[in-house]
Design an enzyme around this catalytic site. Structure first.
Site, PDB file in Angstrom:
ATOM      1  NE  ARG A   1      -2.541   0.467   3.662  1.00 61.60           N
ATOM      2  CZ  ARG A   1      -3.342   0.960   4.582  1.00 61.60           C
ATOM      3  NH1 ARG A   1      -4.629   1.013   4.371  1.00 61.60           N
ATOM      4  NH2 ARG A   1      -2.874   1.385   5.721  1.00 61.60           N
TER       5      ARG A   1
ATOM      6  CB  THR B   1      -2.108   7.150  -3.148  1.00 62.71           C
ATOM      7  OG1 THR B   1      -1.455   5.863  -3.235  1.00 62.71           O
ATOM      8  CG2 THR B   1      -1.189   8.213  -3.742  1.00 62.71           C
TER       9      THR B   1
ATOM     10  CG  ASP C   1       2.241  -2.570   8.793  1.00 61.41           C
ATOM     11  OD1 ASP C   1       2.210  -1.635   7.976  1.00 61.41           O
ATOM     12  OD2 ASP C   1       2.540  -3.749   8.477  1.00 61.41           O
TER      13      ASP C   1
ATOM     14  CG  ASP D   1       5.884  -2.878   9.646  1.00 61.56           C
ATOM     15  OD1 ASP D   1       6.502  -3.377   8.680  1.00 61.56           O
ATOM     16  OD2 ASP D   1       5.597  -1.672   9.724  1.00 61.56           O
TER      17      ASP D   1
HETATM   18  C1  PRP Z   1      -1.367  -4.494   4.476  1.00 64.17           C
HETATM   19  C2  PRP Z   1      -2.259  -5.707   4.583  1.00 64.17           C
HETATM   20  C3  PRP Z   1      -3.087  -5.619   3.328  1.00 64.17           C
HETATM   21  C4  PRP Z   1      -3.246  -4.131   3.166  1.00 64.17           C
HETATM   22  C5  PRP Z   1      -4.617  -3.750   3.632  1.00 64.17           C
HETATM   23  O1  PRP Z   1      -0.318  -4.754   3.603  1.00 64.17           O
HETATM   24  O2  PRP Z   1      -1.558  -6.914   4.726  1.00 64.17           O
HETATM   25  O3  PRP Z   1      -2.480  -6.194   2.200  1.00 64.17           O
HETATM   26  O4  PRP Z   1      -2.253  -3.495   3.980  1.00 64.17           O
HETATM   27  O5  PRP Z   1      -4.881  -2.424   3.390  1.00 64.17           O
HETATM   28  P1  PRP Z   1      -5.980  -1.941   2.344  1.00 64.17           P
HETATM   29  O6  PRP Z   1      -7.207  -2.756   2.583  1.00 64.17           O
HETATM   30  O7  PRP Z   1      -6.170  -0.481   2.694  1.00 64.17           O
HETATM   31  O8  PRP Z   1      -5.434  -2.119   0.959  1.00 64.17           O
HETATM   32  P2  PRP Z   1       0.852  -3.695   3.298  1.00 64.17           P
HETATM   33  O9  PRP Z   1       0.485  -2.880   2.109  1.00 64.17           O
HETATM   34  O10 PRP Z   1       1.187  -2.957   4.546  1.00 64.17           O
HETATM   35  O11 PRP Z   1       2.029  -4.628   2.835  1.00 64.17           O
HETATM   36  P3  PRP Z   1       2.857  -5.752   3.656  1.00 64.17           P
HETATM   37  O12 PRP Z   1       1.946  -6.920   3.880  1.00 64.17           O
HETATM   38  O13 PRP Z   1       3.969  -6.046   2.714  1.00 64.17           O
HETATM   39  O14 PRP Z   1       3.330  -5.135   4.938  1.00 64.17           O
HETATM   40  N1  URA Z   2      -2.688  -2.711   6.901  1.00 56.44           N
HETATM   41  C1  URA Z   2      -2.314  -3.145   8.121  1.00 56.44           C
HETATM   42  O1  URA Z   2      -1.369  -3.953   8.236  1.00 56.44           O
HETATM   43  N2  URA Z   2      -2.958  -2.693   9.205  1.00 56.44           N
HETATM   44  C2  URA Z   2      -3.988  -1.831   9.113  1.00 56.44           C
HETATM   45  O2  URA Z   2      -4.563  -1.458  10.150  1.00 56.44           O
HETATM   46  C3  URA Z   2      -4.371  -1.378   7.838  1.00 56.44           C
HETATM   47  C4  URA Z   2      -3.699  -1.841   6.737  1.00 56.44           C
END
Ligand code: PRP
Ligand code: URA
Length: 209
Positions: free
Chosen positions: A104, A108, A200, A203
């Protein structure tokens, strides 16, 4: 309208509470996500069709039930989806796996794709898409757009936590895709994080920031 199932099993809720706690370690978080995936997998596969095959037990012949149709596909939205994926594969080790690499953009909140690899024959298989978090639903929507482009037409989405805004956006974008989640939280904050949520997920799973 898509069906939304909240898996309110006491063990799921108990483990989710420990995962939400900011004091829970990276190792603990990962272990709990894998354990919860077992329980969520049980729910998302509850109505799979069976067919009978002939086998021999040590006591004699039997016509016994087995899963019908082609192998399932689990589609993990990277990175955090892999935490659920591991637990799902514990229960359905023969499943095929698709990886959808998305992150994400923090400004944006739009998903940026960096990887996609899926097994063939998606049109003949049940595809269960896994990602712990459904926040704005932009990532899940994009992942499922892509899987549909590649032929998938029988899809379920499994997450751990959802925001009401995400559930609404997702069911509008993909009304044919049932959603399974352990909880629907209060709201999204101005940064697009689920509140109270768990932070997150990627993380917390991998100890990054
Ligand atoms: C997180 C999560 C989803 C997304 C959800 O991933 O695992 O994929 O955010 O958010 P959304 O519904 O607003 O799209 P992230 O983009 O942080 O990537 P990661 O899993 O690599 O940390
Ligand atoms: N992605 C995450 O990992 N946590 C949130 O709360 C939203 C998006």
């Amino acid at each position: 309208m898509a069906q939304v199932t909240v898996v309110d099993h006491p063990l799921v809720q108990h483990k989710l509470t420990i995962m939400r706690d900011k004091e829970t370690s990276t190792a603990g978080f990962r272990r709990l996500l894998r354990e919860i995936a077992h329980l969520l997998c049980y729910e998302v596969t509850r109505d799979l069709e069976l067919t009978n095959i002939d086998i021999e037990t040590p006591m004699g012949p039997m016509s016994a039930p087995t899963l019908k149709g082609k192998k399932l596909v689990f589609a993990s939205i990277l990175r955090a989806g892999n935490g659920l994926l591991e637990g799902m594969l514990d229960l359905v080790p023969a499943a095929r796996v698709a990886h959808v690499g998305l992150y994400r953009d923090h400004e944006t909140l739009q998903p940026v794709e960096y990887y996609f690899k899926a097994p063939g024959g998606l049109e003949d298989r049940l595809v269960i898409v896994v990602d712990p978090m459904l926040a704005t639903a932009n990532s899940a929507t994009a992942a499922i757009d892509k899987l549909k482009e590649r032929g998938a037409n029988n899809i379920r989405f499994l997450c751990l936590l959802a925001a009401p805004e995400g559930v609404e956006a997702f069911t509008r974008a993909h009304p044919d895709v049932p959603v399974f989640t352990a909880a629907i939280d209060s709201h999204l904050n101005e940064m697009g994080y689920i509140v109270p949520g768990l932070g997150d997920a990627g993380d917390r799973m991998y100890g990054t920031r």
